[in-house]
Design an enzyme around this catalytic site. Structure first.
Site, PDB file in Angstrom:
ATOM      1  N   SER A 181      -3.184   6.325  13.788  1.00  0.00           N
ATOM      2  CA  SER A 181      -3.419   7.579  13.386  1.00  0.00           C
ATOM      3  C   SER A 181      -3.717   8.757  14.200  1.00  0.00           C
ATOM      4  CB  SER A 181      -4.631   7.376  12.416  1.00  0.00           C
ATOM      5  OG  SER A 181      -5.125   8.670  11.950  1.00  0.00           O
TER       6      SER A 181
ATOM      7  N   TYR B 270     -13.865   4.552  11.629  1.00  0.00           N
ATOM      8  CA  TYR B 270     -12.556   4.259  11.362  1.00  0.00           C
ATOM      9  C   TYR B 270     -11.578   4.901  12.499  1.00  0.00           C
ATOM     10  CZ  TYR B 270      -7.816   5.554   9.504  1.00  0.00           C
ATOM     11  OH  TYR B 270      -6.553   5.682   9.520  1.00  0.00           O
TER      12      TYR B 270
ATOM     13  N   ARG C  56     -16.255  19.169   5.247  1.00  0.00           N
ATOM     14  CA  ARG C  56     -16.764  17.816   5.233  1.00  0.00           C
ATOM     15  C   ARG C  56     -17.192  17.078   6.503  1.00  0.00           C
ATOM     16  NH1 ARG C  56     -11.732  14.284   2.627  1.00  0.00           N
ATOM     17  NH2 ARG C  56     -10.943  14.739   4.817  1.00  0.00           N
ATOM     18  N   PRO C  57     -18.222  16.180   6.390  1.00  0.00           N
ATOM     19  CA  PRO C  57     -18.601  15.548   7.825  1.00  0.00           C
ATOM     20  C   PRO C  57     -17.561  15.004   8.388  1.00  0.00           C
ATOM     21  CG  PRO C  57     -20.110  15.054   6.240  1.00  0.00           C
ATOM     22  CD  PRO C  57     -18.962  15.792   5.384  1.00  0.00           C
ATOM     23  N   GLY C  58     -17.232  14.990   9.889  1.00  0.00           N
ATOM     24  CA  GLY C  58     -16.213  14.290  10.588  1.00  0.00           C
ATOM     25  C   GLY C  58     -14.923  14.913  10.565  1.00  0.00           C
TER      26      GLY C  58
ATOM     27  N   GLY D 271       0.890  -1.375   0.108  1.00  0.00           N
ATOM     28  CA  GLY D 271      -0.053   0.082  -0.157  1.00  0.00           C
ATOM     29  C   GLY D 271       0.799   1.309   0.022  1.00  0.00           C
TER      30      GLY D 271
ATOM     31  N   ASN E  90      -0.602  13.486   8.530  1.00  0.00           N
ATOM     32  CA  ASN E  90      -1.056  13.419   6.939  1.00  0.00           C
ATOM     33  C   ASN E  90       0.133  12.986   6.198  1.00  0.00           C
ATOM     34  OD1 ASN E  90      -3.138  15.108   8.608  1.00  0.00           O
ATOM     35  ND2 ASN E  90      -4.218  14.863   6.536  1.00  0.00           N
TER      36      ASN E  90
ATOM     37  N   LYS F 272      -8.938   2.406  15.023  1.00  0.00           N
ATOM     38  CA  LYS F 272      -7.625   2.720  15.441  1.00  0.00           C
ATOM     39  C   LYS F 272      -7.194   2.856  17.119  1.00  0.00           C
ATOM     40  CE  LYS F 272      -5.766   2.654  11.581  1.00  0.00           C
ATOM     41  NZ  LYS F 272      -4.950   1.640  11.128  1.00  0.00           N
TER      42      LYS F 272
ATOM     43  N   TYR G  19      -0.010   8.424  12.638  1.00  0.00           N
ATOM     44  CA  TYR G  19       0.615   9.268  11.623  1.00  0.00           C
ATOM     45  C   TYR G  19      -0.285  10.576  11.861  1.00  0.00           C
ATOM     46  CZ  TYR G  19       1.665   4.506  10.066  1.00  0.00           C
ATOM     47  OH  TYR G  19       2.129   3.135  10.019  1.00  0.00           O
TER      48      TYR G  19
ATOM     49  N   LEU H  47      -3.651  -7.515  -1.931  1.00  0.00           N
ATOM     50  CA  LEU H  47      -3.762  -6.630  -3.206  1.00  0.00           C
ATOM     51  C   LEU H  47      -5.009  -5.997  -3.435  1.00  0.00           C
ATOM     52  CD1 LEU H  47      -1.999  -9.299  -5.474  1.00  0.00           C
ATOM     53  CD2 LEU H  47      -1.068  -7.154  -4.867  1.00  0.00           C
TER      54      LEU H  47
ATOM     55  N   ILE I 298       1.740   3.716   2.310  1.00  0.00           N
ATOM     56  CA  ILE I 298       2.664   3.800   3.371  1.00  0.00           C
ATOM     57  C   ILE I 298       3.515   2.470   3.551  1.00  0.00           C
ATOM     58  CG2 ILE I 298       3.132   4.542   5.839  1.00  0.00           C
ATOM     59  CD1 ILE I 298       0.447   5.789   5.913  1.00  0.00           C
TER      60      ILE I 298
HETATM   61  C1  UD1 Z   1      -7.963  11.622   6.927  1.00  0.00           C
HETATM   62  C2  UD1 Z   1      -8.801  10.896   7.805  1.00  0.00           C
HETATM   63  C3  UD1 Z   1      -8.053  10.371   8.908  1.00  0.00           C
HETATM   64  C4  UD1 Z   1      -6.900   9.562   8.298  1.00  0.00           C
HETATM   65  C5  UD1 Z   1      -6.060  10.255   7.021  1.00  0.00           C
HETATM   66  C6  UD1 Z   1      -5.291   9.349   6.242  1.00  0.00           C
HETATM   67  C7  UD1 Z   1     -11.001  12.241   7.825  1.00  0.00           C
HETATM   68  C8  UD1 Z   1     -12.042  12.742   8.672  1.00  0.00           C
HETATM   69  N1  UD1 Z   1     -10.067  12.047   8.408  1.00  0.00           N
HETATM   70  O1  UD1 Z   1      -7.606  12.801   7.460  1.00  0.00           O
HETATM   71  O2  UD1 Z   1      -8.547   9.753   9.843  1.00  0.00           O
HETATM   72  O3  UD1 Z   1      -6.111   8.959   9.019  1.00  0.00           O
HETATM   73  O4  UD1 Z   1      -7.323  11.012   6.151  1.00  0.00           O
HETATM   74  O5  UD1 Z   1      -4.382  10.042   5.386  1.00  0.00           O
HETATM   75  O6  UD1 Z   1     -11.107  11.997   6.726  1.00  0.00           O
HETATM   76  N2  UD1 Z   1      -9.708  18.396   1.456  1.00  0.00           N
HETATM   77  C9  UD1 Z   1     -10.194  19.194   0.840  1.00  0.00           C
HETATM   78  N3  UD1 Z   1     -10.595  18.659  -0.656  1.00  0.00           N
HETATM   79  C10 UD1 Z   1     -10.540  17.343  -0.843  1.00  0.00           C
HETATM   80  C11 UD1 Z   1      -9.830  16.358  -0.006  1.00  0.00           C
HETATM   81  C12 UD1 Z   1      -9.632  16.999   1.039  1.00  0.00           C
HETATM   82  O7  UD1 Z   1     -10.539  20.478   0.945  1.00  0.00           O
HETATM   83  O8  UD1 Z   1     -10.986  16.894  -2.011  1.00  0.00           O
HETATM   84  C13 UD1 Z   1      -9.305  18.775   2.895  1.00  0.00           C
HETATM   85  C14 UD1 Z   1     -10.193  18.017   3.994  1.00  0.00           C
HETATM   86  O9  UD1 Z   1     -11.453  18.576   4.231  1.00  0.00           O
HETATM   87  C15 UD1 Z   1      -9.105  18.245   5.159  1.00  0.00           C
HETATM   88  C16 UD1 Z   1      -7.828  18.418   4.450  1.00  0.00           C
HETATM   89  O10 UD1 Z   1      -7.837  18.520   3.147  1.00  0.00           O
HETATM   90  O11 UD1 Z   1      -9.318  19.349   5.804  1.00  0.00           O
HETATM   91  C17 UD1 Z   1      -7.094  17.039   4.538  1.00  0.00           C
HETATM   92  O12 UD1 Z   1      -7.990  16.083   4.200  1.00  0.00           O
HETATM   93  P1  UD1 Z   1      -7.515  14.568   4.198  1.00  0.00           P
HETATM   94  O13 UD1 Z   1      -6.449  14.388   3.241  1.00  0.00           O
HETATM   95  O14 UD1 Z   1      -8.751  13.700   3.600  1.00  0.00           O
HETATM   96  O15 UD1 Z   1      -7.084  13.855   5.369  1.00  0.00           O
HETATM   97  P2  UD1 Z   1      -7.660  14.462   6.644  1.00  0.00           P
HETATM   98  O16 UD1 Z   1      -8.888  14.643   6.829  1.00  0.00           O
HETATM   99  O17 UD1 Z   1      -6.764  15.136   7.607  1.00  0.00           O
END
Ligand code: UD1
Length: 428
Positions: free
Chosen positions: A191, A238, A384-386, A56, A268, A242, A266, A79, A58
């Site tokens: 995470s 999810y 985005r929710p969450g 994968g 991001n 963890k 981790y 896979l 990482i």
């Molecule tokens: C997400 C997961 C987290 C996981 C991590 C793995 C959520 C709530 N959390 O973290 O549990 O461990 O990925 O890498 O999903 N964004 C945009 N547009 C996009 C995509 C993302 O604006 O099309 C923003 C998101 O709203 C966020 C930031 O970019 O504010 C980072 O998003 P993302 O890369 O999905 O990571 P996390 O949300 O921090």
């Protein structure tokens, strides 16, 4: 399955021979058995590390860094969200590294099955058992790095049982089997999601803020306070898997001092190996920021939706601690080394793997535009929710206890992704 003894990943299967030694007396029998060549070929006898989910995003970067550090690696990967070609690329890059260094390429084996397939796992582990004339057999596998898990937040909300079954039940069975084989050094892929809404509490995100036993937490003012064991405000199933896995592993370590367990939280992960040969290439539709940005750059997506432009941050977009995946991969090796030296403060220990510095979504887009000289269309979209507004590590514990810190920047990560696109033949 390849032979565990050969450094050539294409060598045929064969049973474990007396070259698997553990005492001077058995070593002498090896010499008389005529296996000196094998013994010398394998010198220095490095350990095998078992990596689940090793193809994968990482996992593949960690497998590569392990091989570069001369560890023999066994990858278990079904896979489901990766490609067989990743295996070939890892092998190619590691071989190239060792050719350049004039060092010997360690062994790399792939077991292409689900890590939850206990029968297949036992068959695999049997091959790495060391026969001993004294005492019970032991394993040539000196540590496990466990990546295999589902990780799509939104899917976990729709289908929580799928997540609990794979991530939590799977871990319980896996650890049970490993324990039976005496393999008790375990690095767990956790995470920053375990911090939940604590991420925006204004408190520095230190590991002790979210622990499995009561701990003393020192805030920015330096005043210590007792934090009760537990986690607050995890936003999705999810994330809960963890946290639950960490809790299970903490209990396991408390029950048996032979276990040495590290949970790596981790932040991001972004970017890819500087060769551009190992990218983030999931089979499933990407939802993380950088993979989406890449799809916009290649024209697959028209624009990037910036989820939330009204967060309490400098530019209104969310802030994250983006860590280059190669730095992250090296953090696993640091953890493994400290665990195997038995130098952990406790036999279950959690560590943040992050840079300690935040960048906003807008800053990421700007950095990518500047590195690629390409305009990235964006549009403001609702939160985005969450999601949380900001999530940035305090990485002091990793630096002090793992002797590890990040070396690469956001610009490095953007550059590596451009290289990945170039190598993949995608016109920008
Ligand atoms: C997400 C997961 C987290 C996981 C991590 C793995 C959520 C709530 N959390 O973290 O549990 O461990 O990925 O890498 O999903 N964004 C945009 N547009 C996009 C995509 C993302 O604006 O099309 C923003 C998101 O709203 C966020 C930031 O970019 O504010 C980072 O998003 P993302 O890369 O999905 O990571 P996390 O949300 O921090």
């Amino acid at each position: 399955m390849d032979s565990p003894r050969r450094s050539d990943a294409s060598s045929p299967a064969e049973p474990c021979s007396p070259v698997c030694v553990d005492t001077p007396a058995t070593q002498s029998s090896v010499l008389f058995d005529g296996n000196l060549d094998d013994l010398l070929q394998d010198f220095p006898l490095r350990q095998y590390i078992l990596v689940t989910g090793g193809l994968g995003f990482i996992g593949s970067h960690t497998t590569l860094e392990l091989l570069k550090a001369s560890y023999n690696v066994i990858v278990i990967d079904n896979l489901s969200n990766s490609f067989q070609s990743v295996f070939d690329r890892i092998q190619h890059l590691a071989q190239k590294h060792h050719d350049q260094q004039g060092t010997k390429m360690p062994a790399l084996h792939l077991a292409a099955h689900d890590y939850r397939d206990t029968a297949a796992l036992r068959e695999l582990l049997d091959q790495y058992q060391v026969e001993s004339r004294w005492g019970s057999p032991r394993s040539k596998i000196s540590g496990v790095i466990h990546f295999a898990a589902y990780k799509a937040v939104e899917e976990s909300i729709r289908n929580p049982l799928k997540y609990y079954a794979n991530n939590v039940s799977g871990l319980i069975d896996f650890a049970t089997t490993l324990g039976e084989y005496g393999i008790k050094t375990f690095i767990f892929s956790s995470s920053a999601t375990v911090y939940g809404t604590l991420a925006t509490s204004g408190l520095p995100l230190k590991e002790e803020l979210c622990a499995h036993k009561d701990e003393i937490f020192h805030g920015a003012d330096g005043v210590g306070q007792t934090i009760r064991a537990g986690s607050t405000g995890i936003t999705n199933p999810y994330g809960r898997t963890k946290w639950m896995c960490e809790a299970i592993l903490a209990d396991l370590a408390a029950s048996d001092p032979e276990w040495t367990i590290v949970a790596l939280r981790y932040f991001n992960p972004i970017g890819c190996d500087e060769s551009g040969l190992l990218g983030e290439d999931p089979k499933q539709t990407p939802t993380n920021l950088l993979p989406v940005v890449v799809k916009v750059m290649t024209g697959e997506y028209k624009e990037l939706s910036m989820f939330g432009t009204d967060w309490e941050t400098e530019d209104g977009t969310a802030v994250r601690d983006f860590i280059h995946v190669t730095d992250l991969a090296r953090g696993h090796i640091a953890a493994l080394d400290v665990a195997n030296e038995r130098k952990l403060v406790e036999n279950f220990r959690a560590f943040n793997l992050g840079t300690g510095r935040g960048h906003s979504v807008k800053e990421v887009v700007d950095a990518m535009e500047s590195v690629s000289s390409k305009r990235i269309p964006v549009k403001a979209a609702p939160r985005r929710p969450g999601d949380v507004g900001a999530c940035v590590a305090v990485a002091d514990r990793s630096e002090q206890e793992l002797r590890w810190k990040t070396e690469k920047s956001l610009t490095d990560a953007c550059g590596s992704l451009c290289k990945f696109l170039e190598v993949s033949g995608v016109p920008l």
